[in-house]
Design an enzyme around this catalytic site. Structure first.
Site, mmCIF file in Angstrom:
data_model
loop_
_atom_site.group_PDB
_atom_site.id
_atom_site.type_symbol
_atom_site.label_atom_id
_atom_site.label_comp_id
_atom_site.label_asym_id
_atom_site.label_seq_id
_atom_site.Cartn_x
_atom_site.Cartn_y
_atom_site.Cartn_z
ATOM 1 N N GLU A 68 8.804 16.006 -2.452
ATOM 2 C CA GLU A 68 8.181 16.885 -3.449
ATOM 3 C C GLU A 68 8.560 18.344 -3.239
ATOM 4 O O GLU A 68 8.894 18.760 -2.124
ATOM 5 C CB GLU A 68 6.660 16.710 -3.388
ATOM 6 C CG GLU A 68 6.232 15.287 -3.769
ATOM 7 C CD GLU A 68 4.733 15.069 -3.738
ATOM 8 O OE1 GLU A 68 3.987 15.953 -3.237
ATOM 9 O OE2 GLU A 68 4.298 14.001 -4.212
ATOM 10 N N CYS A 86 7.948 4.095 -11.597
ATOM 11 C CA CYS A 86 7.808 4.874 -12.834
ATOM 12 C C CYS A 86 8.965 4.570 -13.785
ATOM 13 O O CYS A 86 9.978 3.982 -13.407
ATOM 14 C CB CYS A 86 7.736 6.371 -12.510
ATOM 15 S SG CYS A 86 9.332 7.122 -12.157
ATOM 16 N N GLU A 146 12.476 5.688 -5.037
ATOM 17 C CA GLU A 146 13.473 4.724 -5.532
ATOM 18 C C GLU A 146 14.801 5.420 -5.825
ATOM 19 O O GLU A 146 15.879 4.913 -5.518
ATOM 20 C CB GLU A 146 12.986 4.039 -6.814
ATOM 21 C CG GLU A 146 11.720 3.233 -6.657
ATOM 22 C CD GLU A 146 10.465 4.040 -6.983
ATOM 23 O OE1 GLU A 146 10.345 5.199 -6.532
ATOM 24 O OE2 GLU A 146 9.603 3.503 -7.691
HETATM 25 N N1 THU Z 1 6.504 8.387 -6.964
HETATM 26 C C1 THU Z 1 7.548 7.667 -6.458
HETATM 27 O O1 THU Z 1 8.110 8.010 -5.416
HETATM 28 N N2 THU Z 1 7.967 6.582 -7.135
HETATM 29 C C2 THU Z 1 7.417 6.131 -8.303
HETATM 30 O O2 THU Z 1 7.927 5.182 -8.886
HETATM 31 C C3 THU Z 1 6.213 6.771 -8.834
HETATM 32 C C4 THU Z 1 5.800 8.032 -8.178
HETATM 33 C C5 THU Z 1 6.075 9.603 -6.269
HETATM 34 C C6 THU Z 1 6.349 10.869 -7.015
HETATM 35 C C7 THU Z 1 5.333 11.810 -6.425
HETATM 36 O O3 THU Z 1 5.887 12.392 -5.239
HETATM 37 C C8 THU Z 1 4.172 10.917 -6.025
HETATM 38 O O4 THU Z 1 4.679 9.588 -6.056
HETATM 39 C C9 THU Z 1 2.971 11.012 -6.952
HETATM 40 O O5 THU Z 1 3.322 10.814 -8.260
#
Ligand code: THU
Length: 139
Positions: free
Chosen positions: A49, A96, A60
């Site tokens: 992040e 996602c 992913e």
């Molecule tokens: N996140 C992922 O790493 N993969 C996903 O498929 C969904 C969300 C992460 C992004 C962010 O750092 C945290 O999860 C919260 O959304």
């Protein structure tokens, strides 16, 4: 246990390990992914992040881009959201939409995607109608 299940489980173990390395000071939501490649190697990724939230990247895509950058062909993926509580909705464990699009472009269409606490899906099930770019004719 059948060999396929065994493979999926071993990939999930690697995804959980990767999640421990997540850099997620803003969401505190640790995600890990592991990609099995054509040479038998496993490449891991975690979410990273940024204080400028939109610059953050999912686990992913880190795993898939890392595999590609190392000259490997991704064949199968596992993802683990280790902070999801046992009574949480299933969606809180799912990849996602942006990651599903990238998976569709970088994994075989019949690739297995193992989702911790949910099960193993075929990629086509996760994204039935992906965006596809037709290259413009440059003649
Ligand atoms: N996140 C992922 O790493 N993969 C996903 O498929 C969904 C969300 C992460 C992004 C962010 O750092 C945290 O999860 C919260 O959304």
């Amino acid at each position: 246990m059948a060999p396929a299940e065994n493979n999926a489980e071993s990939l999930l173990v690697r995804a959980r390990q990767a999640a421990e390395r997540a850099h997620c000071p803003y969401s505190n939501f640790h995600v890990g992914a592991a990609v099995r490649c054509d040479d038998g190697s496993v490449i891991e990724g975690c979410n990273v992040e940024s204080a400028s939230y939109g610059l953050s990247i999912c686990a992913e895509r880190v795993a898939l881009f890392s595999a590609i950058s190392q000259g490997k062909k991704p064949l199968e993926l596992a993802v683990s959201c280790i902070d999801t509580q046992s009574d949480a909705v299933p969606g809180s464990r799912m990849p996602c939409g942006a990651c599903r699009q990238v998976m569709q472009e970088l994994l075989p269409s019949k690739a297995k995607v193992s989702i911790d606490g949910v099960g193993t899906k075929q990629l086509e099930q996760l994204l039935p109608a992906p965006f596809e770019l037709t290259q413009p004719n440059i003649d």
